[in-house]
Write an enzyme that holds these catalytic residues in place. Sequence first.
Site, PDB file in Angstrom:
ATOM      1  N   GLU A 135       0.781  -1.234   0.000  1.00 55.39           N
ATOM      2  CA  GLU A 135       0.000   0.000   0.000  1.00 55.39           C
ATOM      3  C   GLU A 135       0.812   1.283   0.000  1.00 55.39           C
ATOM      4  O   GLU A 135       0.271   2.332  -0.321  1.00 55.39           O
ATOM      5  CB  GLU A 135      -0.926   0.050   1.233  1.00 55.39           C
ATOM      6  CG  GLU A 135      -2.051  -0.953   1.208  1.00 55.39           C
ATOM      7  CD  GLU A 135      -1.748  -2.117   2.102  1.00 55.39           C
ATOM      8  OE1 GLU A 135      -0.559  -2.450   2.210  1.00 55.39           O
ATOM      9  OE2 GLU A 135      -2.673  -2.687   2.682  1.00 55.39           O
ATOM     10  N   ASP A 208      -2.731  -4.985   3.768  1.00 52.25           N
ATOM     11  CA  ASP A 208      -2.915  -5.120   5.213  1.00 52.25           C
ATOM     12  C   ASP A 208      -3.738  -6.350   5.575  1.00 52.25           C
ATOM     13  O   ASP A 208      -4.633  -6.752   4.819  1.00 52.25           O
ATOM     14  CB  ASP A 208      -3.592  -3.868   5.776  1.00 52.25           C
ATOM     15  CG  ASP A 208      -2.669  -2.659   5.778  1.00 52.25           C
ATOM     16  OD1 ASP A 208      -1.448  -2.863   5.764  1.00 52.25           O
ATOM     17  OD2 ASP A 208      -3.172  -1.522   5.799  1.00 52.25           O
ATOM     18  N   TYR A 432       0.761  -4.579  13.396  1.00 53.99           N
ATOM     19  CA  TYR A 432      -0.350  -3.890  12.724  1.00 53.99           C
ATOM     20  C   TYR A 432      -1.221  -3.165  13.742  1.00 53.99           C
ATOM     21  O   TYR A 432      -1.702  -3.775  14.708  1.00 53.99           O
ATOM     22  CB  TYR A 432      -1.178  -4.899  11.935  1.00 53.99           C
ATOM     23  CG  TYR A 432      -2.185  -4.259  11.026  1.00 53.99           C
ATOM     24  CD1 TYR A 432      -1.802  -3.346  10.050  1.00 53.99           C
ATOM     25  CD2 TYR A 432      -3.541  -4.553  11.144  1.00 53.99           C
ATOM     26  CE1 TYR A 432      -2.722  -2.760   9.220  1.00 53.99           C
ATOM     27  CE2 TYR A 432      -4.476  -3.978  10.312  1.00 53.99           C
ATOM     28  CZ  TYR A 432      -4.058  -3.073   9.358  1.00 53.99           C
ATOM     29  OH  TYR A 432      -4.976  -2.469   8.520  1.00 53.99           O
TER      30      TYR A 432
END
Length: 786
Positions: A135, A208, A432
């Site tokens: 990303e 993700d 994360y």
Amino acid sequence: MSYTCYGKLPMGANTLGVYVSSSLTVGRVAVRSQVIKSMAFVLTKSISLSFLFFSASLSSHVCISSNPIHLRHLHGALRYPGKRMHGKPTLFNFAPCSKLDSTTKFDKRSFGSTPPSMATKAAEDKPPQLVVVVESPNKAKALQSYLGSDFMVLPFHGHARCLAGMTGSVRPENGYAMVWEVPESAQSHLARIKSACKSAKGMVLATDPDREGEASAWHISETLKGQLNRSKFHIKRMLYSEITEKTVLLSMQALQQVNKPVVDAYCAQCALDYLIVSALSPLLWRKLACSQCVGRAGFAALQLVCEREKAIEDFIAQEYWTLEAAFSDETTAFSLYPISNDGTTSQELHHFPDESTCTAVAEKLKGLPVRVSKITRQLKPVDPPEPYTTSTLVEDSNAMLGFEAAETMTFAQRLFEGIDLGKGEYMGLITYPFTEQPQLSEAAARSIWAIAAQRFGNNYVPPNPREFKSGATNMNEPYEAIRPTDMWRFPSTLSQKLDKNALALYTLIWKRTFECQMQGAVYEQIYADLIMETESMHLQTNVNKLSFTGFLETLEDSETSTLQHTWQSCAREQKYYSSEVWNMIANLKEGDVVRIRKVAVMHHLTSPPVRYSEGLLIKAMEAAGIKRPSTYSSALKSLQAKKFVRTDKQEIIPEVEGRMVSSFVSRYLSKFLDCSSIAVIEQQLDEVSCGCLQYEEFLGGFWPSFSAEVASVMNLPFQTISRALQETVAALCSANLGIKGHFCPRCGTGRLTMKDHHCGSGYLFRCDNHLCRYELFLPLALFFVL
């Protein structure tokens, strides 16, 4: 030989100079709105050009002076498919003209990502085995350094597709089919990935590891699958919760397919939000003076804020009294609480209900003998807090660092994506940050034990790993709490690598992770029951002392001392006494008779509920069952953008229009959009992502009844709605405009009725007494300052 290029340029851009030359050395040319020589154009804000054309003899370089964003636009005009181009341009160098010389090279950092022409040339020189899509540029740099030259890592910003911007993008009559379109901002990224995949064996989607990331991977896969059209070209999904070399390499060996149930949950969420907004927007626009819709999570947050504000307004302070006593004039006072008169229980009443009773007890205590009837000693363990999840991280960073929710997640995302540690080493610093799971891996726990034993000794390490129970219902998403990827990377080692705010957030995460696996703190408490035998009055006092610091030892640790904060819940629960008071109470024995020489009556008032801060609101949303970490900050932003709430000194205060919308929704649509109903929707979405509930079944259970209810409310006359909302508006305006309850402030007998005024420009209050004819117009602009 010559070539011609066409391409769009951004309107209103800053000064942009374009130079075409057969030499690398090009001097700075003064910016003028005219052609300089025959091969250079200079564009300024004053020239309204939408296309660029230039023609020249074969040149070895094109040199452009501008900022990176505008360079991408112009570079796309030269290279991207779909643009007309004759001939093939050679390798381009991009740099400010003042720095161009014979050794000028392309600097990747000026773009943040590899330009398409460079990626294409690299693919032609050495075809990659796999193309990896992430990303962000920082992720791309980190993964490229781990995977090596056999892989080409390309960043992709945003989603490859979004719901079409037209009515009917979700079609309930056709099985809730969705119409997707590729936004213009994604076309260049898709073209770059497609070009790189032509010579590769496959593509890995390393987005993700949550619902949004799975959807992003699915969009890219669906968009490019038909265009690549190769039987042996495979598209795989890679999941990882931290960006470290070991984790990335292990994840690359365990590739999988895109998780279809998770994608179905994302599609169901998008379809539901689209349908709710499309149904509520015209309803609120017509019935509430052009009010706007804020989505499911926004309505839940607004309801919580408005309910808290109403509780504050309705709060009536209660008085209570306590006693502060001392055995002599020289000793420090301690608190005395009344307990049951029979003395058989030590249940504390904590205060005297009225001043006269408290004063009478105080007068009787002075100089009278008091017998110690009972001494109770106990140890109270205090366990360390759980590791951070998204909600608890936002709450603590808001309370301890003063960060807003959006700021916290921005810094956390930056720490997750990784930084350059020097010598080309890229490393993600935390796991994360969008998670509701508090578990820690065994490797992380063992690292904490080793550090704790080294810094504080073996007494501070628990015998077994401390486990934390998760309240999450969806186990397909990130499985670990927010923690440093390497506990041995102390905050002090990053002082030169991170800015002040990012370092403070990393220190907060490191401290919380470190202390969660340490021994708990232990407090020693003493309760002393006292009896006034002449009056049969039973009183109690208690003191406590920290006997084992445990995880609280981190408060004095050099790595976390910069935070200058204690653990908030522990500080609220424990009341600290001086050593003199402790020794005085600890030396008492059952049967001792003492005399109280000094007594003071203390007056107190109960406090109203506090307004929500961003952290407290997110905690309340999670407690209500709305456990969707990625929506917290966006919901707050939406409320602020639509002026439904405002923030003052970290307190969220509802505006008048926000309270009216909340009152309207609670009155007519509560079974669909209150906190409990939205929590049920979130639970059902988790069931969809686990494959327990089908996409069409979920939407079919909500949309028909909701749309029918909205249509029913749409047909209600405004008079009916105004009567329902009149109490809300009158209560808000009473202090500012003299309106008290339902009665007219002029005649005192007529009742005020509320009407919509001039197509949504505000509200009109009118007295129903035809002899009075009192009117008061409240424009929306006035509502925002009440």
